[in-house]
Design an enzyme around this catalytic site. Structure first.
Site, PDB file in Angstrom:
ATOM      1  N   ASP A   1       0.848  -1.188   0.000  1.00 57.43           N
ATOM      2  CA  ASP A   1       0.000   0.000   0.000  1.00 57.43           C
ATOM      3  C   ASP A   1       0.884   1.239   0.000  1.00 57.43           C
ATOM      4  O   ASP A   1       2.073   1.165   0.315  1.00 57.43           O
ATOM      5  CB  ASP A   1      -0.900   0.010   1.242  1.00 57.43           C
ATOM      6  CG  ASP A   1      -1.902  -1.136   1.226  1.00 57.43           C
ATOM      7  OD1 ASP A   1      -2.323  -1.530   0.126  1.00 57.43           O
ATOM      8  OD2 ASP A   1      -2.256  -1.618   2.317  1.00 57.43           O
TER       9      ASP A   1
ATOM     10  N   TYR B   1       5.427 -10.119   7.104  1.00 56.05           N
ATOM     11  CA  TYR B   1       5.113  -8.712   7.314  1.00 56.05           C
ATOM     12  C   TYR B   1       5.575  -8.288   8.696  1.00 56.05           C
ATOM     13  O   TYR B   1       5.380  -9.003   9.675  1.00 56.05           O
ATOM     14  CB  TYR B   1       3.603  -8.471   7.174  1.00 56.05           C
ATOM     15  CG  TYR B   1       3.112  -8.798   5.787  1.00 56.05           C
ATOM     16  CD1 TYR B   1       3.142  -7.843   4.788  1.00 56.05           C
ATOM     17  CD2 TYR B   1       2.640 -10.071   5.464  1.00 56.05           C
ATOM     18  CE1 TYR B   1       2.708  -8.138   3.506  1.00 56.05           C
ATOM     19  CE2 TYR B   1       2.207 -10.376   4.198  1.00 56.05           C
ATOM     20  CZ  TYR B   1       2.245  -9.404   3.218  1.00 56.05           C
ATOM     21  OH  TYR B   1       1.822  -9.695   1.950  1.00 56.05           O
TER      22      TYR B   1
END
Length: 134
Positions: free
Chosen positions: A20, A85
């Site tokens: 993102d 992540y």
């Protein structure tokens, strides 16, 4: 840079994961399809790596660590076997250090660490997120 190596034709880069806006990826795998004309010799992967690193070093915060020739059927995103992540929070600080700028979420107050440790248990481990992919 890659277009120069591809007879001037545009090159599509496929990454193993998407991010993102404002999110940084480390150790991402990518693939590109380069087609050299019959009159041009194939480039070895080390030459491609060095050329990209040379031309992007001042303009982009990226570096090619390893390049290798792969089978034509290889697809960086579809063949990725796992993703990791890491989320960073700079807590209890009104101003993050220059090293954390744009790389962590800054929270000015103290966090409830034991409550966070309890809540994070649901996220630990391996999970199948294929239902969220397109």
């Amino acid at each position: 840079v890659l277009a120069r190596l591809n007879n001037g034709n545009q090159v599509r880069t496929v990454l193993s994961s998407r991010t993102d806006a404002g999110v940084h990826a480390l150790c991402n795998t990518a693939h590109v399809d380069l087609e050299r004309g019959p009159e041009k010799e194939d480039l070895n992967p080390e030459t491609i790596k060095n050329a990209v690193n040379h031309y992007v070093r001042k303009s982009y915060p990226l570096r090619i660590h390893t390049a290798r020739r792969v089978d034509d059927r290889f697809h960086a995103r579809r063949f990725a076997s796992r993703r990791r992540y890491v989320y960073r929070i700079a807590a209890n600080s009104k101003f993050p250090t220059v090293f954390e700028k744009d790389r962590s979420y800054n929270i000015a107050h103290k966090l409830d660490l034991s409550g966070m440790q309890e809540a994070v248990q649901v996220f630990l481990g391996s999970h199948d997120f294929t239902t969220f992919s397109s």
